[in-house]
Design a protein around this motif. Sequence first.
Motif, PDB file in Angstrom:
ATOM      1  N   VAL A 110      38.749  40.729  47.736  1.00  0.00           N
ATOM      2  CA  VAL A 110      38.130  40.968  47.039  1.00  0.00           C
ATOM      3  C   VAL A 110      36.636  40.201  48.269  1.00  0.00           C
ATOM      4  N   SER A 111      37.005  38.709  47.851  1.00  0.00           N
ATOM      5  CA  SER A 111      36.146  38.255  48.495  1.00  0.00           C
ATOM      6  C   SER A 111      36.344  37.557  49.399  1.00  0.00           C
ATOM      7  N   SER A 114      34.264  40.446  51.525  1.00  0.00           N
ATOM      8  CA  SER A 114      32.654  40.036  50.570  1.00  0.00           C
ATOM      9  C   SER A 114      32.067  39.537  52.360  1.00  0.00           C
ATOM     10  N   ALA A 157      34.381  43.220  39.964  1.00  0.00           N
ATOM     11  CA  ALA A 157      34.354  42.283  41.345  1.00  0.00           C
ATOM     12  C   ALA A 157      34.110  42.811  41.990  1.00  0.00           C
ATOM     13  N   ALA A 161      30.236  42.114  44.379  1.00  0.00           N
ATOM     14  CA  ALA A 161      30.158  41.241  45.969  1.00  0.00           C
ATOM     15  C   ALA A 161      29.121  41.684  46.379  1.00  0.00           C
TER      16      ALA A 161
END
Length: 240
Positions: A110-111, A114, A157, A161
């Motif tokens: 996810v990070s 993003s 999350a 994001a």
Amino acid sequence: MTDRSTELADNLARVEERIASACAAAGRPRDEVTLIVVTKTYPASDVRILHGLGVRQVAENRDQDAAPKAADCSDLSLTWHFVGQLQTNKVRSVTRYADVVQSIDRIKLVSALSTAAAGERETELGCLIQVALDAGNGERGDRGGVAPEGVEALADAVAAAPGLRLDGLMTVAPLAGPYAGRQRAAFERLMEISSRLRADHPAANMVSAGMSSDLEDAVAAGATHVRVGTAVLGVRPRLG
């Protein structure tokens, strides 16, 4: 029509008939279910033929194949789905062409998505949480995905994001565990998880489930999207 065009048109018509019949059996309107054609291992020329036959949603599972194919077909109006397990070193490439990533299964991904989406895209990247119905709490499935207990935190999350949009859930019928060989039950379990997810994220209403062999079970359970490859394109050549 060329021989390949005729073949794909005939195959596509049979799949459309299967989806329509499954919708009728389930008491659902046909337009509630979207067909995504999985074009992995097949050339851009097939994607062009499919586009000419009305297909607008296609899926790939390997960036090294998908990126050049998407570039070759950049003049076509298509929605590209990435459905394979995604390593973080491929994220920047995938965000350049994919409209939806269906295989979100960990916070690190996810990070990375993003960060890449913010730098590579003008629009948000759609994301589906891949649910592994063969995984225990805190584990990943044999074919990727997060255990059902991990969906809520991962969805939160994604929703928070920058550059990402939480669209819903995806699953692959598991080959092991309590749902092995029980596709209908697996997809019904996914719908239960989707219902809980939509309580907190009402717009995350996409449910991607079912493939060539089990699309009827997915439609009966309530899936909004089915991912069909072999039934449209034929038996896949062996990957090198």
